[in-house]
Design a protein around this motif. Structure first.
Motif, PDB file in Angstrom:
ATOM      1  N   ASP A  78       0.898  -1.142  -0.040  1.00 33.44           N
ATOM      2  CA  ASP A  78       0.014   0.012   0.048  1.00 33.44           C
ATOM      3  C   ASP A  78       1.040   1.361   0.066  1.00 33.44           C
ATOM      4  O   ASP A  78       1.875   1.270   0.496  1.00 33.44           O
ATOM      5  N   GLU A  95     -10.256  11.004  -5.242  1.00 33.90           N
ATOM      6  CA  GLU A  95      -9.579   9.507  -5.289  1.00 33.90           C
ATOM      7  C   GLU A  95      -8.411   9.600  -4.395  1.00 33.90           C
ATOM      8  O   GLU A  95      -8.486   8.614  -3.603  1.00 33.90           O
ATOM      9  N   VAL A  96      -7.510  10.545  -4.212  1.00 33.45           N
ATOM     10  CA  VAL A  96      -6.502  10.322  -3.324  1.00 33.45           C
ATOM     11  C   VAL A  96      -7.037  10.456  -1.669  1.00 33.45           C
ATOM     12  O   VAL A  96      -6.494   9.674  -1.157  1.00 33.45           O
ATOM     13  N   GLU A  99      -8.445   7.064  -0.949  1.00 34.67           N
ATOM     14  CA  GLU A  99      -7.384   6.226  -0.903  1.00 34.67           C
ATOM     15  C   GLU A  99      -6.629   6.247   0.407  1.00 34.67           C
ATOM     16  O   GLU A  99      -6.410   5.228   1.014  1.00 34.67           O
ATOM     17  N   ARG A 100      -6.435   7.528   0.731  1.00 34.87           N
ATOM     18  CA  ARG A 100      -5.811   7.590   2.150  1.00 34.87           C
ATOM     19  C   ARG A 100      -6.479   7.263   3.281  1.00 34.87           C
ATOM     20  O   ARG A 100      -5.967   6.635   4.234  1.00 34.87           O
ATOM     21  N   ARG A 102      -9.175   4.818   2.937  1.00 33.25           N
ATOM     22  CA  ARG A 102      -9.052   3.287   2.983  1.00 33.25           C
ATOM     23  C   ARG A 102      -7.851   2.730   3.483  1.00 33.25           C
ATOM     24  O   ARG A 102      -7.875   1.838   4.157  1.00 33.25           O
ATOM     25  N   LEU A 103      -6.644   3.366   3.593  1.00 35.50           N
ATOM     26  CA  LEU A 103      -5.415   2.943   4.021  1.00 35.50           C
ATOM     27  C   LEU A 103      -5.581   3.078   5.515  1.00 35.50           C
ATOM     28  O   LEU A 103      -5.174   1.994   6.370  1.00 35.50           O
TER      29      LEU A 103
END
Length: 182
Positions: A78, A95-96, A99-100, A102-103
């Motif tokens: 990841d 999107e970013v 993703e942040r 989700r991580l």
């Protein structure tokens, strides 16, 4: 496990590095070039029972290291991407941001990622704490009954934008008893 990694797994320097990582919260390795950092990290991770965070100078290095780790560790890697990598029209990329988030959720789960690769810039940018993550979640199940007004209110409070037709992440549309969310 990649053949190169299995060759150095029992090397005394790798074992010493793993012992040091167990005793200290962080360890700095220097002087590695090419794919050596990914090979060493993959070998070290086999001796540890926790996720490994690797911080590099910039996002290009992070992307390259993540690709090398996937090859040599044979595991998904990841990346914590900086917001600046995807600024458009002075707006943060959904999107970013997604993703942040989700991580962050994955790191607090029962099955966290084995590797997280990031740049110094991305690591310095804020992320929500666990309480904020939990308060920003809404879990829906098949067959569950939920008042549409409650759902619409939650979406607005969570920062979703009400639109006529959903085209982008962070938008929702309401027509009669149907709510489209992206």
């Amino acid at each position: 496990m990649h053949e190169i990694v299995s060759t150095i797994l029992d090397d005394s320097a790798i074992r010493a590095g793993a012992d040091r990582l167990r005793a200290e919260p962080s360890v700095r390795f220097a002087g590695l070039w090419g794919s050596a950092d990914a090979i060493i990290t993959a070998a070290l991770s086999h001796h540890l029972d926790r996720p490994v965070l690797i911080v590099v100078r910039n996002d290009d290095e992070a992307e390259e290291l993540a690709d090398d780790l996937e090859l040599f560790a044979e595991a998904t890697t990841d990346r914590l991407v900086p917001w600046e990598a995807a600024l458009a029209d002075d707006r943060l990329s959904e999107e970013v941001t997604g993703e942040r988030l989700r991580l962050c959720r994955a790191l607090t789960s029962d099955a966290p990622p084995r590797f997280v690769v990031t740049s110094i810039l991305a690591l310095l940018q804020p992320v929500p704490d666990q309480a904020a993550l939990r308060s920003g979640e809404l879990t829906l199940s098949a067959g569950q009954t939920l008042e549409i007004d409650d759902l619409l209110g939650w979406l607005v409070d969570a920062g979703y934008e009400s639109v006529e037709q959903v085209d982008a992440v962070g938008e929702f549309a309401h027509r009669g008893g149907i709510v489209d969310i992206l």
